[in-house]
Enzyme design. Structure first.
Site, mmCIF file in Angstrom:
data_model
loop_
_atom_site.group_PDB
_atom_site.id
_atom_site.type_symbol
_atom_site.label_atom_id
_atom_site.label_comp_id
_atom_site.label_asym_id
_atom_site.label_seq_id
_atom_site.Cartn_x
_atom_site.Cartn_y
_atom_site.Cartn_z
ATOM 1 N N THR A 70 -76.025 -41.150 -18.937
ATOM 2 C CA THR A 70 -76.032 -42.327 -18.840
ATOM 3 C C THR A 70 -74.737 -43.019 -18.081
ATOM 4 O O THR A 70 -74.842 -43.625 -17.126
ATOM 5 C CB THR A 70 -76.049 -42.775 -20.190
ATOM 6 O OG1 THR A 70 -77.163 -42.691 -20.962
ATOM 7 C CG2 THR A 70 -75.690 -44.566 -20.234
ATOM 8 N N ASN A 149 -88.527 -38.058 -17.823
ATOM 9 C CA ASN A 149 -88.383 -37.971 -19.198
ATOM 10 C C ASN A 149 -89.514 -37.811 -20.159
ATOM 11 O O ASN A 149 -89.500 -37.439 -21.326
ATOM 12 C CB ASN A 149 -87.064 -38.535 -19.778
ATOM 13 C CG ASN A 149 -87.305 -39.859 -19.451
ATOM 14 O OD1 ASN A 149 -87.394 -40.631 -18.454
ATOM 15 N ND2 ASN A 149 -87.034 -40.734 -20.815
ATOM 16 N N HIS A 200 -76.289 -31.833 -22.575
ATOM 17 C CA HIS A 200 -76.933 -31.634 -24.002
ATOM 18 C C HIS A 200 -78.409 -31.381 -23.688
ATOM 19 O O HIS A 200 -79.304 -31.269 -24.531
ATOM 20 C CB HIS A 200 -76.856 -32.597 -24.934
ATOM 21 C CG HIS A 200 -77.266 -33.991 -24.614
ATOM 22 N ND1 HIS A 200 -78.559 -34.416 -25.279
ATOM 23 C CD2 HIS A 200 -76.982 -34.938 -23.887
ATOM 24 C CE1 HIS A 200 -78.833 -35.537 -24.879
ATOM 25 N NE2 HIS A 200 -77.906 -35.849 -23.788
ATOM 26 N N CYS A 323 -83.968 -42.576 -26.079
ATOM 27 C CA CYS A 323 -83.040 -43.691 -25.709
ATOM 28 C C CYS A 323 -83.722 -45.187 -26.060
ATOM 29 O O CYS A 323 -83.180 -45.790 -26.182
ATOM 30 C CB CYS A 323 -82.509 -43.702 -24.325
ATOM 31 S SG CYS A 323 -81.534 -42.222 -24.023
#
Length: 383
Positions: A70, A149, A200, A323
């Site tokens: 981000t 994603n 991550h 998200c």
């Protein structure tokens, strides 16, 4: 437990956890300190930077540490906009970008920047001709993700980079967060100027990432402070995160070379058996997608209901992007692909890692079939 939500986050490697504990305990000095202890810690940071640059096949001075995808996306997009505003105020992106790109562009639009959102086809891919026809004299940035994603759709990054060589004043940013460790991307060869990754997503720790900035490019920092990271990203370095990110990336690249064929076999097995279920529509096209993401819709059901039903069986998947999954709104990506609202409401995402097995995939299919039978009985639908 069967964990099929690796696009949201991955389980850190044991070696990463061990290294984090060791570095945190023994090398806790500030790398900016003048004393010898600080110098030793700075050496660790520099060694990690070199290792990551080698793994990405770029220069050491092109690696800038961030807090993750981000921040990397925001720094690339807003930093470019602020630095090159005198050159122009037009930015091109797509309708299927991650929220950290899409919302950054939306924010810039309120500050006077003009944003073009490229459409995608039914498989989530952009048409390079649409990009070409959208370029203007005042275009300063093109930002397009490598791997979507939600769908796993792979964008033609190399073709886009080649096209943009005809426009030397336009910078090219790639969100490589979902592609890293799954699909190789040679940044110099693809003529990418800026690229974001996040640890991550490849079995590193949360809170650390990289923004690649091609040598010679200068963007405006978003944080003011101690001028760390060559004045691009101020803030005391997350040394443990940086060191373990380098380790995680190295281990993931080793696994990619060893286990990518296995991952493809698992993905293909899942898609084949999902397609056999009359109530399921597979939204991901395996011929144009990454090896680790499958998106499917259960017609007439809600994706979140399936997620929780699988959770009761100790199987973990997701609906849309982690998200935005709690917002319970219809996926912007699926809408852009022309998926109906009913199909989008029933969408579920499976995302694999190299640690997943074929046995897990078989258990998943068996459990899903039983769950769907029960759920359709409840809603009075025997599709």
């Amino acid at each position: 437990m069967i964990y099929f939500d690796n696009s949201a986050t991955t389980k850190p490697y044991d070696e990463v956890i061990d290294a984090f504990a060791k570095v945190s305990k023994e090398y806790y000095a500030n790398p900016s300190s003048l004393h010898n202890f600080g110098g030793k810690v700075e050496t660790l940071v520099n060694q990690a930077r070199k290792q990551i640059s080698n793994l990405l096949h770029v220069k050491e001075n092109e690696i800038y540490f961030t807090s993750g995808g981000t921040e990397g996306n925001n720094l690339a997009i807003k930093g470019t906009a602020l630095a090159y505003r005198s050159r122009g105020n037009h930015i091109i992106t797509t309708r299927v970008e991650h929220p950290s790109v899409y919302e950054a562009c939306e924010q810039l639009s309120k500050l006077g920047f003009e944003i073009t959102y490229l459409p995608v086809d039914e498989y989530g891919q952009v048409d390079i001709n649409d990009l070409s026809s959208s370029i203007r004299d005042n275009t300063i940035l093109v930002s397009i993700m490598h791997v979507n994603n939600e769908m796993g759709a792979v964008q033609p990054i190399e073709e886009i980079g080649e096209l943009l060589t005809n426009y030397p004043k336009i910078l090219f940013h790639v969100d490589h967060v979902q592609g890293i460790g799954k699909i190789p991307l040679l940044l110099h060869q693809a003529k990418v100027d800026l690229c974001s990754i996040s640890a991550h997503k490849f079995h590193g720790l949360k809170g650390i990432g990289v923004l690649y900035i091609r040598d010679g490019i200068r963007i405006s920092p978003l944080f003011s402070g101690g001028n760390q990271e060559n004045k691009v990203r101020s803030g005391t370095e997350n040394v443990s995160g940086i060191v373990t990110m380098a380790k995680a990336l190295r281990l993931t690249e080793e696994k990619r070379k060893q286990k990518r064929t296995d991952m493809l076999a698992i993905r293909d097995y899942l898609i084949l058996n999902l397609k056999k279920m009359p109530s399921i529509k597979v939204n991901t096209n395996p011929t144009t997608s990454a090896p680790h993401i499958i998106n499917f819709s259960a017609i007439g059901l809600k994706g979140e209901v399936i997620v929780h039903a699988l959770e009761a069986e100790n199987i973990y998947v997701s609906t849309t992007s982690a998200c935005s999954s709690k917002q319970k709104s219809i996926s912007r990506t699926l809408q852009a692909m022309g998926v109906t609202d009913e199909e989008a409401i029933g969408a579920v995402r499976i995302s694999l890692s190299y640690d997943n097995t074929m046995d897990e995939a078989k258990i998943f299919i068996t459990k899903l079939e039983r769950i769907l039978t029960k759920l359709y009985e409840v809603v009075g639908d025997t599709k």
